[in-house]
Design a protein around this motif. Structure first.
Motif, short mmCIF file in Angstrom:
data_model
loop_
_atom_site.label_atom_id
_atom_site.label_comp_id
_atom_site.label_asym_id
_atom_site.label_seq_id
_atom_site.Cartn_x
_atom_site.Cartn_y
_atom_site.Cartn_z
N UNK A 34 0.83 -1.22 0.00
CA UNK A 34 0.00 0.00 0.00
C UNK A 34 0.85 1.25 0.00
N UNK A 35 1.94 1.25 0.76
CA UNK A 35 2.82 2.41 0.75
C UNK A 35 3.44 2.62 -0.62
N UNK A 36 3.82 1.54 -1.27
CA UNK A 36 4.38 1.66 -2.63
C UNK A 36 3.32 2.17 -3.61
N UNK A 37 2.12 1.68 -3.47
CA UNK A 37 1.04 2.08 -4.39
C UNK A 37 0.70 3.55 -4.23
N UNK A 38 0.58 4.01 -2.98
CA UNK A 38 0.16 5.38 -2.75
C UNK A 38 1.30 6.40 -2.84
N UNK A 39 2.54 5.93 -2.88
CA UNK A 39 3.64 6.87 -3.01
C UNK A 39 4.08 7.05 -4.47
N UNK A 40 3.38 6.44 -5.36
CA UNK A 40 3.69 6.59 -6.77
C UNK A 40 4.72 5.61 -7.27
N UNK A 41 5.00 4.57 -6.52
CA UNK A 41 5.94 3.55 -6.96
C UNK A 41 7.37 3.77 -6.56
N UNK A 42 7.63 4.77 -5.70
CA UNK A 42 9.00 5.03 -5.29
C UNK A 42 9.27 4.46 -3.94
#
Length: 54
Positions: A46-54
């Motif tokens: 979820x963190x990867x998804x909501x951070x734009x993949x970074x």
């Protein structure tokens, strides 16, 4: 004289109770570890998804 059992079946052997308890505890610990590993994986996804993949 053997006591009458409330439910028919095998009588428990005293030595097996300790092994069964340890096996049950080990199984519960494995389930808990798998659960928390899943929580960490979902949170990281979820963190990867909501951070734009970074």
């Amino acid at each position: 004289m053997r006591p009458k059992l409330a439910f028919p079946g095998m009588v428990r052997v005293p030595g097996r109770a300790a092994r069964s308890s340890v096996a049950c505890l080990a199984f519960v610990l494995v389930l808990a570890a798998a659960f928390w590993a899943g929580v960490v994986w979902v949170a990281a996804s979820l963190l990867t998804l909501f951070s734009g993949g970074y």
